[in-house]
Write an enzyme that holds these catalytic residues in place. Structure first.
Site, PDB file in Angstrom:
ATOM      1  N   TYR A 158     109.616 105.124 -21.905  1.00 40.78           N
ATOM      2  CA  TYR A 158     109.318 104.826 -20.510  1.00 40.78           C
ATOM      3  C   TYR A 158     107.836 105.081 -20.235  1.00 40.78           C
ATOM      4  CZ  TYR A 158     114.393 105.313 -19.670  1.00 40.78           C
ATOM      5  OH  TYR A 158     115.765 105.184 -19.702  1.00 40.78           O
ATOM      6  N   HIS A 178     111.863 101.301 -15.250  1.00 41.55           N
ATOM      7  CA  HIS A 178     112.777 101.021 -16.352  1.00 41.55           C
ATOM      8  C   HIS A 178     112.046 101.218 -17.676  1.00 41.55           C
ATOM      9  CE1 HIS A 178     116.031  99.294 -13.888  1.00 41.55           C
ATOM     10  NE2 HIS A 178     115.076  98.731 -13.152  1.00 41.55           N
ATOM     11  N   LYS A 196     114.134  94.712 -22.674  1.00 39.96           N
ATOM     12  CA  LYS A 196     113.273  95.637 -23.393  1.00 39.96           C
ATOM     13  C   LYS A 196     112.693  94.931 -24.617  1.00 39.96           C
ATOM     14  CE  LYS A 196     116.335  99.406 -22.098  1.00 39.96           C
ATOM     15  NZ  LYS A 196     115.807  99.413 -20.764  1.00 39.96           N
TER      16      LYS A 196
END
Length: 248
Positions: free
Chosen positions: A147, A155, A193
């Site tokens: 993070y 996020h 991601k």
């Protein structure tokens, strides 16, 4: 991909309270109170006062445990977190069976509990030293998630897999064939991601002594899926002789 802030004004809040500053505050507070952690299985248990508990939460070290004690709070740290606070930040003393462990003794203890500890710790330390918040990635099928700041504000940007070709079978053998890479990138894409692979090289040094960490190097690789729809030229609709519209 860039950060995805969870709310309006959260980016400004993170900039006003950088993670490096919070970690320094935690380091100072733990040093002043001479905190001790207790090595228990594959984790380190830490008893702290309210101030340290707040700083541990803000800097994202460990998980708070529910106990009946009112004046103290217990935290459970991973092996990587415990060793980072003890060895890298020099702000936590770790005890096993009432015996205070030196850095070298602690290194041997950690290795005995996890054969891949040297690789995982090097990866964890590599990201933490760059002021990333590093947490378990088991929910996303990864070793860690990274993070930019506290998970309440943003996020995670990266799912992290630790790898090394120098270890027998690799420090992590999940990306040896194309189907594994495809599964990992599909999963990362589904949760917005990027896949970050940290290749740890021992450079010919064994993990017998703690001094090996100085010789270990980390190579970063990001792997993303190629989306052909994002790479096509602008579509143009043309009308054919029979009146039907076609896309070119």
């Amino acid at each position: 991909m860039g950060p995805r802030w969870k709310g309006k004004g959260f980016k400004a809040k993170a900039l006003a309270d950088p993670m490096s500053k919070v970690v320094l505050q935690l380091q100072s507070s733990l040093n002043q109170s001479n905190c001790e952690g207790f090595l228990c299985g594959c984790s380190v248990l830490l008893s702290v006062q309210a101030e340290q508990a707040d700083l541990l939460n803000r800097s994202c070290f460990g998980e708070a445990m529910v106990t009946a004690e009112k004046d103290k709070q217990w935290f459970q740290l991973s092996l990587e977190e415990g060793f980072y606070l003890s060895y890298a930040l020099k702000c936590l003393r770790i005890v096993e069976d009432k015996c205070l462990k030196s850095d070298e003794q602690l290194w041997q203890c950690m290795k005995s509990r996890s054969t891949l500890f040297p690789y995982f710790y090097k990866a964890y330390c590599h990201l933490r030293m760059k002021n990333w918040v590093v947490m378990s990635g088991i929910t996303y099928g990864a070793d860690f998630v990274a993070y930019r700041h506290h998970p309440e504000l943003v996020h995670s940007e990266y799912a992290v897999i630790v790898s090394s070709e120098e270890e027998e079978g690799g420090a992590n053998n999940r990306l040896r064939v194309w189907s594994d890479v495809h599964c990992a990138t599909r999963l990362c894409g589904g949760v917005a991601k990027a896949l970050l692979v940290l290749d740890i090289s021992r450079n010919g040094h064994s993990a017998d002594s703690l001094s090996c960490l100085e010789s270990y190097t980390v190579k970063e690789r990001t792997i993303t899926r190629w989306n052909p729809e994002q790479c096509r030229e602008d579509h143009t609709m043309v009308e054919s002789e029979n009146g039907a519209k076609e896309e070119i």
